[in-house]
Design a protein around this motif. Structure first.
Motif, mmCIF file in Angstrom:
data_model
loop_
_atom_site.group_PDB
_atom_site.id
_atom_site.type_symbol
_atom_site.label_atom_id
_atom_site.label_comp_id
_atom_site.label_asym_id
_atom_site.label_seq_id
_atom_site.Cartn_x
_atom_site.Cartn_y
_atom_site.Cartn_z
ATOM 1 N N THR A 1 13.590 7.190 -9.131
ATOM 2 C CA THR A 1 13.574 7.789 -10.465
ATOM 3 C C THR A 1 13.205 6.775 -11.539
ATOM 4 N N ARG A 2 13.251 5.476 -11.217
ATOM 5 C CA ARG A 2 12.960 4.443 -12.203
ATOM 6 C C ARG A 2 11.571 3.835 -12.026
ATOM 7 N N LEU A 3 10.830 4.249 -11.016
ATOM 8 C CA LEU A 3 9.552 3.625 -10.695
ATOM 9 C C LEU A 3 8.399 4.215 -11.505
ATOM 10 N N PHE A 4 7.266 3.484 -11.513
ATOM 11 C CA PHE A 4 6.019 4.076 -11.982
ATOM 12 C C PHE A 4 5.649 5.194 -11.003
ATOM 13 N N ARG A 5 5.590 6.412 -11.487
ATOM 14 C CA ARG A 5 5.374 7.540 -10.585
ATOM 15 C C ARG A 5 3.921 7.706 -10.171
ATOM 16 N N GLU A 6 3.006 7.052 -10.893
ATOM 17 C CA GLU A 6 1.583 7.272 -10.630
ATOM 18 C C GLU A 6 1.079 6.481 -9.424
ATOM 19 N N VAL A 7 1.879 5.566 -8.892
ATOM 20 C CA VAL A 7 1.426 4.656 -7.847
ATOM 21 C C VAL A 7 2.352 4.757 -6.642
ATOM 22 N N ARG A 8 1.771 4.779 -5.439
ATOM 23 C CA ARG A 8 2.594 4.799 -4.232
ATOM 24 C C ARG A 8 3.320 3.459 -4.096
ATOM 25 N N PHE A 9 4.633 3.532 -3.924
ATOM 26 C CA PHE A 9 5.450 2.322 -3.881
ATOM 27 C C PHE A 9 6.345 2.355 -2.654
ATOM 28 N N GLN A 10 6.456 1.202 -1.990
ATOM 29 C CA GLN A 10 7.346 1.065 -0.849
ATOM 30 C C GLN A 10 8.373 -0.021 -1.155
ATOM 31 N N GLY A 11 9.639 0.388 -1.291
ATOM 32 C CA GLY A 11 10.687 -0.582 -1.573
ATOM 33 C C GLY A 11 11.025 -1.413 -0.356
ATOM 34 N N LEU A 12 11.304 -2.687 -0.580
ATOM 35 C CA LEU A 12 11.659 -3.612 0.494
ATOM 36 C C LEU A 12 13.142 -3.942 0.404
ATOM 37 N N SER A 13 13.830 -3.853 1.530
ATOM 38 C CA SER A 13 15.265 -4.146 1.593
ATOM 39 C C SER A 13 15.499 -5.261 2.598
ATOM 40 N N PRO A 14 15.416 -6.495 2.165
ATOM 41 C CA PRO A 14 15.608 -7.627 3.093
ATOM 42 C C PRO A 14 16.981 -7.581 3.760
ATOM 43 N N ARG A 15 16.996 -7.872 5.065
ATOM 44 C CA ARG A 15 18.254 -7.919 5.803
ATOM 45 C C ARG A 15 18.909 -9.277 5.612
#
Length: 373
Positions: A56-70
């Protein structure tokens, strides 16, 4: 020509680990990435990778993949960030890799995929990046990239210093672009946008306004200040000094915290004068470019990239002193003809940094690298 959103080319864009890819807190790098993805004919094949953020906080116009480092006791945060990117990179692999401003991330990804062309985007003075701070380090780095894109000629010159014998024809300059705004009514506003740190010259501007604004009660100073999240004692002291000096101006000084980019564009459009009084060299100068694009009369130090951004427009104050800033701004607000003429020159200069012009430079480079991989 390929139409935006109708491409089968695959491009992976990797942000620096600490970058916030959100409209509400976007800095120059995030805005540049958003623009060069959204307006690209390769848009449908572009994925931006960065720190995990609520959608909900991202730029909606661009495909984004969040990274969750272990979490790992035996790996640095940087290594865990890179590993999380590699886990998300699924088959088929991208045809182009783009990494912004993070040398270690770029080096490891380039080593992992030696047959995929890549672009490294450099948005700051390389002398301030430990892994690029000396000619020897830059010599070892320069041929790891298929192309290196610098945010200004100042940054490019700093990068190639000491590399006279190296191949540098793949080191390019692409400025941050901005949407040129329609000329509209201006208010008696003097605008500052930027971080609240000593090298940005805000304290000098606050002192200058104490010399000037009491004689011009219809004019106001508007500061949009971005303060450090975890300020040091020195930064706290500096921020306090700013507020003390602005408070002396009473209602003629307005303070706003960090604003979304679309709100900033509205503020630029309303402002008659914009001030970028940086004491240290600016590698990008995006605030200056945004001011030009809105037709504000730009008053700037000209340090770093600011001189090349200004060209023959605006007003240069060097050295940056309260007296020098006050005189420069006074010459504008007391003479409507001069003010209008500088605003017109700034608007004309802004076409050099038009968003689509800069976008075309990026897409030509992308096309060339993917066609000759």
């Amino acid at each position: 020509m390929v139409q935006p959103g109708k491409s089968n080319r695959r491009i992976a864009v990797v942000l620096p680990p600490a970058e916030n890819f959100t409209p509400s807190a976007a800095d120059a790098v995030s805005i540049f990435v958003r623009d060069t993805c959204f307006y690209s004919p390769y848009r449908s094949g572009i994925t931006v990778y960065g720190q995990d953020t609520p959608r909900t906080r991202l730029f909606r116009e661009v495909r984004f993949q969040g990274l969750s480092p272990r979490w790992s006791l035996f790996r640095s945060a940087q290594s865990r960030y890179i590993q999380s990117f590699l886990r998300e990179l699924t088959s088929p692999l991208p045809q182009l890799l783009e990494v912004h401003n993070d040398v270690e991330t770029f080096a490891k990804i380039a080593r992992r995929f030696p047959n995929i062309p890549n672009i490294f985007y450099l948005h700051q003075d390389p002398a301030l990046i430990p892994l690029l701070s000396t000619p020897k380090l830059r010599w070892a780095f320069i041929n790891k990239a298929s192309a290196i894109v610098c945010s200004s000629d100042y940054v490019r010159r700093r990068f190639i210093t000491g590399l006279e014998a190296a191949r540098t024809d793949h080191v390019h300059v692409v400025y941050h672009g901005a949407e040129v705004q329609q000329a509209g009514p201006k208010e008696r506003l003097i605008l500052y946008v930027g971080r609240v740190v000593p090298e940005k010259g805000l304290l000098e501007l606050a002192h200058a306004m104490q010399l000037l604004l009491p004689h011009h009660p219809q004019w106001r100073l508007l500061v949009v200040g971005s303060s450090p999240t975890k300020p040091t004692p020195q930064q706290k002291s500096y921020l306090q000094a700013i507020h003390v000096n602005l408070k002396k101006l009473g209602r003629q000084a307005i303070w706003l915290d960090t604003q979304p980019h679309d709100k900033l564009q509205q503020l630029y459009a309303r402002s008659s004068v914009a001030v970028v009084p940086s004491i240290a060299p600016e590698p990008v100068g995006r605030t200056a470019i945004e001011a030009l694009a809105a037709g504000a009369a730009l008053v700037s130090s000209g340090h770093g990239s600011l001189y090349e951004i200004l060209g023959n427009s605006g007003v240069v104050v060097d050295p940056v002193t309260p007296q020098g800033l006050a005189l420069a701004i006074q010459g504008l607000i007391e003479d409507p003809n001069t003010l209008y003429g500088v605003q017109r020159d700034c608007m004309e200069r802004s076409t050099h940094f038009a968003a689509m012009r800069c976008q075309n430079q990026i897409d030509q480079l992308r096309r060339s690298l993917m066609n000759h991989r």
